[in-house]
Motif scaffolding. Structure first.
Motif, PDB file in Angstrom:
ATOM      1  N   GLU A  12      38.540  31.814  27.252  1.00  0.00           N
ATOM      2  CA  GLU A  12      39.879  31.602  27.806  1.00  0.00           C
ATOM      3  C   GLU A  12      40.742  32.853  27.674  1.00  0.00           C
ATOM      4  O   GLU A  12      41.490  33.202  28.588  1.00  0.00           O
ATOM      5  CB  GLU A  12      40.556  30.426  27.107  1.00  0.00           C
ATOM      6  N   LEU A  13      40.628  33.524  26.524  1.00  0.00           N
ATOM      7  CA  LEU A  13      41.403  34.750  26.309  1.00  0.00           C
ATOM      8  C   LEU A  13      41.012  35.841  27.296  1.00  0.00           C
ATOM      9  O   LEU A  13      41.868  36.502  27.882  1.00  0.00           O
ATOM     10  CB  LEU A  13      41.218  35.249  24.877  1.00  0.00           C
ATOM     11  N   VAL A  14      39.708  36.027  27.480  1.00  0.00           N
ATOM     12  CA  VAL A  14      39.236  37.065  28.406  1.00  0.00           C
ATOM     13  C   VAL A  14      39.656  36.725  29.831  1.00  0.00           C
ATOM     14  O   VAL A  14      40.138  37.594  30.570  1.00  0.00           O
ATOM     15  CB  VAL A  14      37.700  37.247  28.302  1.00  0.00           C
ATOM     16  N   GLN A  15      39.502  35.482  30.223  1.00  0.00           N
ATOM     17  CA  GLN A  15      39.893  35.064  31.572  1.00  0.00           C
ATOM     18  C   GLN A  15      41.378  35.312  31.795  1.00  0.00           C
ATOM     19  O   GLN A  15      41.778  35.878  32.811  1.00  0.00           O
ATOM     20  CB  GLN A  15      39.574  33.590  31.788  1.00  0.00           C
ATOM     21  N   ASP A  16      42.206  34.900  30.846  1.00  0.00           N
ATOM     22  CA  ASP A  16      43.647  35.065  30.972  1.00  0.00           C
ATOM     23  C   ASP A  16      44.013  36.546  31.063  1.00  0.00           C
ATOM     24  O   ASP A  16      44.826  36.946  31.896  1.00  0.00           O
ATOM     25  CB  ASP A  16      44.342  34.405  29.779  1.00  0.00           C
ATOM     26  N   TYR A  17      43.390  37.365  30.225  1.00  0.00           N
ATOM     27  CA  TYR A  17      43.706  38.793  30.223  1.00  0.00           C
ATOM     28  C   TYR A  17      43.269  39.457  31.522  1.00  0.00           C
ATOM     29  O   TYR A  17      44.019  40.231  32.120  1.00  0.00           O
ATOM     30  CB  TYR A  17      43.051  39.480  29.021  1.00  0.00           C
ATOM     31  N   PHE A  18      42.059  39.158  31.970  1.00  0.00           N
ATOM     32  CA  PHE A  18      41.562  39.765  33.204  1.00  0.00           C
ATOM     33  C   PHE A  18      42.434  39.390  34.392  1.00  0.00           C
ATOM     34  O   PHE A  18      42.799  40.243  35.213  1.00  0.00           O
ATOM     35  CB  PHE A  18      40.110  39.359  33.477  1.00  0.00           C
ATOM     36  N   LEU A  19      42.785  38.126  34.510  1.00  0.00           N
ATOM     37  CA  LEU A  19      43.606  37.687  35.636  1.00  0.00           C
ATOM     38  C   LEU A  19      45.008  38.287  35.570  1.00  0.00           C
ATOM     39  O   LEU A  19      45.615  38.574  36.604  1.00  0.00           O
ATOM     40  CB  LEU A  19      43.654  36.165  35.704  1.00  0.00           C
ATOM     41  N   ALA A  20      45.522  38.512  34.355  1.00  0.00           N
ATOM     42  CA  ALA A  20      46.829  39.163  34.219  1.00  0.00           C
ATOM     43  C   ALA A  20      46.748  40.625  34.662  1.00  0.00           C
ATOM     44  O   ALA A  20      47.636  41.117  35.354  1.00  0.00           O
ATOM     45  CB  ALA A  20      47.309  39.071  32.773  1.00  0.00           C
ATOM     46  N   VAL A  21      45.684  41.316  34.274  1.00  0.00           N
ATOM     47  CA  VAL A  21      45.510  42.713  34.677  1.00  0.00           C
ATOM     48  C   VAL A  21      45.299  42.799  36.182  1.00  0.00           C
ATOM     49  O   VAL A  21      45.848  43.665  36.861  1.00  0.00           O
ATOM     50  CB  VAL A  21      44.335  43.366  33.917  1.00  0.00           C
ATOM     51  N   ARG A  22      44.517  41.899  36.710  1.00  0.00           N
ATOM     52  CA  ARG A  22      44.227  41.885  38.144  1.00  0.00           C
ATOM     53  C   ARG A  22      45.475  41.547  38.957  1.00  0.00           C
ATOM     54  O   ARG A  22      45.685  42.059  40.048  1.00  0.00           O
ATOM     55  CB  ARG A  22      43.120  40.880  38.434  1.00  0.00           C
ATOM     56  N   GLY A  23      46.289  40.652  38.431  1.00  0.00           N
ATOM     57  CA  GLY A  23      47.525  40.283  39.106  1.00  0.00           C
ATOM     58  C   GLY A  23      47.363  39.205  40.145  1.00  0.00           C
ATOM     59  O   GLY A  23      48.299  38.921  40.888  1.00  0.00           O
ATOM     60  N   ALA A  24      46.193  38.599  40.234  1.00  0.00           N
ATOM     61  CA  ALA A  24      45.961  37.543  41.217  1.00  0.00           C
ATOM     62  C   ALA A  24      44.802  36.677  40.752  1.00  0.00           C
ATOM     63  O   ALA A  24      43.988  37.100  39.934  1.00  0.00           O
ATOM     64  CB  ALA A  24      45.643  38.139  42.584  1.00  0.00           C
ATOM     65  N   GLY A  25      44.725  35.484  41.294  1.00  0.00           N
ATOM     66  CA  GLY A  25      43.605  34.607  40.987  1.00  0.00           C
ATOM     67  C   GLY A  25      43.957  33.519  40.012  1.00  0.00           C
ATOM     68  O   GLY A  25      44.937  33.614  39.267  1.00  0.00           O
ATOM     69  N   LEU A  26      43.124  32.479  40.027  1.00  0.00           N
ATOM     70  CA  LEU A  26      43.336  31.344  39.142  1.00  0.00           C
ATOM     71  C   LEU A  26      42.267  31.233  38.069  1.00  0.00           C
ATOM     72  O   LEU A  26      42.525  30.740  36.987  1.00  0.00           O
ATOM     73  CB  LEU A  26      43.363  30.041  39.955  1.00  0.00           C
ATOM     74  N   MET A  27      41.052  31.651  38.426  1.00  0.00           N
ATOM     75  CA  MET A  27      39.957  31.538  37.474  1.00  0.00           C
ATOM     76  C   MET A  27      38.874  32.558  37.808  1.00  0.00           C
ATOM     77  O   MET A  27      38.891  33.178  38.866  1.00  0.00           O
ATOM     78  CB  MET A  27      39.375  30.124  37.472  1.00  0.00           C
ATOM     79  N   LEU A  28      37.923  32.717  36.891  1.00  0.00           N
ATOM     80  CA  LEU A  28      36.815  33.651  37.093  1.00  0.00           C
ATOM     81  C   LEU A  28      35.731  33.013  37.953  1.00  0.00           C
ATOM     82  O   LEU A  28      35.590  31.792  37.981  1.00  0.00           O
ATOM     83  CB  LEU A  28      36.210  34.046  35.750  1.00  0.00           C
ATOM     84  N   SER A  29      34.949  33.851  38.588  1.00  0.00           N
ATOM     85  CA  SER A  29      33.809  33.348  39.353  1.00  0.00           C
ATOM     86  C   SER A  29      32.720  32.898  38.383  1.00  0.00           C
ATOM     87  O   SER A  29      32.776  33.189  37.178  1.00  0.00           O
ATOM     88  CB  SER A  29      33.267  34.439  40.268  1.00  0.00           C
ATOM     89  N   ALA A  30      31.717  32.221  38.893  1.00  0.00           N
ATOM     90  CA  ALA A  30      30.621  31.746  38.050  1.00  0.00           C
ATOM     91  C   ALA A  30      29.872  32.915  37.408  1.00  0.00           C
ATOM     92  O   ALA A  30      29.504  32.851  36.225  1.00  0.00           O
ATOM     93  CB  ALA A  30      29.668  30.893  38.870  1.00  0.00           C
TER      94      ALA A  30
END
Length: 125
Positions: A12-30
């Motif tokens: 969850e931490l990695v997903q949240d951080y990556f999406l914050a850096v990316r600036g878009a998206g709701l979740m990671l791909s499979a």
């Protein structure tokens, strides 16, 4: 700042951080989720992965076209994250390769010298 609770999992931490850096998206791909799960199984600290994602985003920022997301997937950060993991393991005591015992020299025949400087002091006559 994240809105995740203190008890959030590594994934969850990695997903949240990556999406914050990316600036878009709701979740990671499979495939990205599988990559994060592999890092979690290896016991990689979140801070190390976050540093790799940040470095990857900084490098990608120079090549990005205006209006495009800097990072398209977490797999694009893989090389930089794995470099950070290697650095972390090299600098962490006990996290690198197992310490190998020093190789033992072959026994010498009586009266033979090993041929190194100062042999008489160490090996005797």
């Amino acid at each position: 700042m994240s809105l995740l609770p203190e008890s959030a999992s590594f994934e969850e931490l990695v997903q949240d951080y990556f999406l914050a850096v990316r600036g878009a998206g709701l979740m990671l791909s499979a495939l990205d989720t599988e990559l994060v799960t592999a890092w979690a199984r290896e016991g990689v600290p979140f801070e190390v992965v976050a540093r790799g994602i940040s470095r990857s985003a900084e490098k990608a920022l120079w090549d990005a076209r205006p209006g495009e997301p800097v990072l398209r997937s977490l797999r694009a950060c893989r090389r930089q994250v794995e470099t950070e993991i290697r650095k972390y393991r090299d600098l962490s005591a006990g996290q690198g390769e197992e310490a190998r015992p020093a190789p033992r020299s072959a026994p010498r025949a009586p009266g033979k010298r090993c041929g190194t400087r100062g042999c008489a002091r160490r090996c005797g006559p």
